[in-house]
Design a protein around this motif. Sequence first.
Motif, PDB file in Angstrom:
ATOM      1  N   HIS A 162      12.067  27.195  32.698  1.00  0.00           N
ATOM      2  CA  HIS A 162      10.922  27.185  33.612  1.00  0.00           C
ATOM      3  C   HIS A 162      10.079  28.442  33.417  1.00  0.00           C
ATOM      4  N   LYS A 163       8.799  28.250  33.034  1.00  0.00           N
ATOM      5  CA  LYS A 163       7.868  29.373  32.932  1.00  0.00           C
ATOM      6  C   LYS A 163       7.144  29.504  34.266  1.00  0.00           C
ATOM      7  N   THR A 164       7.227  30.674  34.891  1.00  0.00           N
ATOM      8  CA  THR A 164       6.529  30.889  36.167  1.00  0.00           C
ATOM      9  C   THR A 164       5.154  31.500  35.954  1.00  0.00           C
ATOM     10  N   SER A 167      14.513  37.982  20.401  1.00  0.00           N
ATOM     11  CA  SER A 167      15.484  37.267  21.242  1.00  0.00           C
ATOM     12  C   SER A 167      15.891  38.137  22.431  1.00  0.00           C
ATOM     13  N   MET A 168      16.431  37.469  23.452  1.00  0.00           N
ATOM     14  CA  MET A 168      16.930  38.144  24.660  1.00  0.00           C
ATOM     15  C   MET A 168      18.207  37.437  25.107  1.00  0.00           C
ATOM     16  N   ARG A 169      19.137  38.199  25.648  1.00  0.00           N
ATOM     17  CA  ARG A 169      20.304  37.618  26.304  1.00  0.00           C
ATOM     18  C   ARG A 169      19.962  37.577  27.788  1.00  0.00           C
ATOM     19  N   VAL A 170      20.010  36.389  28.385  1.00  0.00           N
ATOM     20  CA  VAL A 170      19.592  36.228  29.775  1.00  0.00           C
ATOM     21  C   VAL A 170      20.698  35.568  30.584  1.00  0.00           C
ATOM     22  N   HIS A 171      20.664  35.803  31.883  1.00  0.00           N
ATOM     23  CA  HIS A 171      21.574  35.155  32.826  1.00  0.00           C
ATOM     24  C   HIS A 171      20.811  34.012  33.497  1.00  0.00           C
ATOM     25  N   PRO A 172      21.332  32.784  33.420  1.00  0.00           N
ATOM     26  CA  PRO A 172      20.654  31.666  34.080  1.00  0.00           C
ATOM     27  C   PRO A 172      20.431  31.955  35.568  1.00  0.00           C
ATOM     28  N   GLY A 173      19.250  31.585  36.037  1.00  0.00           N
ATOM     29  CA  GLY A 173      18.903  31.776  37.436  1.00  0.00           C
ATOM     30  C   GLY A 173      18.179  33.074  37.723  1.00  0.00           C
ATOM     31  N   LEU A 192      15.025  35.835  36.842  1.00  0.00           N
ATOM     32  CA  LEU A 192      13.673  35.887  36.303  1.00  0.00           C
ATOM     33  C   LEU A 192      13.587  36.964  35.219  1.00  0.00           C
ATOM     34  N   TYR A 193      12.998  36.599  34.072  1.00  0.00           N
ATOM     35  CA  TYR A 193      12.811  37.534  32.960  1.00  0.00           C
ATOM     36  C   TYR A 193      11.360  37.524  32.532  1.00  0.00           C
ATOM     37  N   GLU A 194      10.977  38.595  31.831  1.00  0.00           N
ATOM     38  CA  GLU A 194       9.613  38.737  31.341  1.00  0.00           C
ATOM     39  C   GLU A 194       9.642  39.247  29.915  1.00  0.00           C
ATOM     40  N   ARG A 232       6.690  34.851  31.876  1.00  0.00           N
ATOM     41  CA  ARG A 232       7.840  35.051  32.770  1.00  0.00           C
ATOM     42  C   ARG A 232       8.573  33.719  32.857  1.00  0.00           C
ATOM     43  N   PHE A 233       9.892  33.789  32.797  1.00  0.00           N
ATOM     44  CA  PHE A 233      10.653  32.545  32.745  1.00  0.00           C
ATOM     45  C   PHE A 233      12.009  32.688  33.412  1.00  0.00           C
ATOM     46  N   ILE A 234      12.570  31.532  33.727  1.00  0.00           N
ATOM     47  CA  ILE A 234      13.912  31.430  34.303  1.00  0.00           C
ATOM     48  C   ILE A 234      14.625  30.307  33.565  1.00  0.00           C
ATOM     49  N   VAL A 235      15.853  30.566  33.147  1.00  0.00           N
ATOM     50  CA  VAL A 235      16.687  29.508  32.602  1.00  0.00           C
ATOM     51  C   VAL A 235      17.467  28.925  33.776  1.00  0.00           C
ATOM     52  N   ASP A 236      17.370  27.632  33.959  1.00  0.00           N
ATOM     53  CA  ASP A 236      18.003  26.933  35.083  1.00  0.00           C
ATOM     54  C   ASP A 236      19.525  27.061  35.005  1.00  0.00           C
TER      55      ASP A 236
END
Length: 186
Positions: free
Chosen positions: A133-135, A92-98, A100-102, A156-160
């Motif tokens: 969104h997977k880039t 798991s990862m804690r991400v900030h929407p908007g 880009l993460y990998e 690589r992905f971005i949470v909207d």
Amino acid sequence: MPEPEHTTERKPAHRALVLRLCAFALGSFAFGFAMVPLYNAFCRLVGVDDRAALTTAAAVREAPQPARTVTVEFVANLPTNGSFEFRPAVTSMRVHPGKLYETSFYARNLTGHDTVAQAVPSIAPGRMAAYFHKTECFCFTPQRFHKDEGRDMTVRFIVDPALPSDTDRLTLAYVFYRQPQLANNR
């Protein structure tokens, strides 16, 4: 010399047949062009990513929300045992929407011969797939593996940022299928 009577009777029938065949060919050609937008509409309807989402993902990246975090869990599944080793690099990862993460997933061929595999992604809860969104993803193309080969595969992905505020957890799951019919077509 006049044409035989049976030949002149066939000309209108032949013309009608040719016209019908031309209409059928044009209809088939038009249907082929209509398949792409129909497929994209179907993918959006069932929540499967399509290439059009990549442009949306690029625009989303410009609006990070540093005050908000969402947990993204990663799950790796195999439909059969013994053909591959398949696991996420992190669970798991804690991400900030908007933003880009990998991350990556590790796969190793245990079949005893060269083969091809394809990852099929899913997002849970399903109604939130439009906000993930997977880039770049190893799931976009079949992966060729040599006997006993193992490697990390990137996603690589971005949470909207438009993800509903009542959602604080998403799961990205992959099922990794062997495709032996592609392995023979090298």
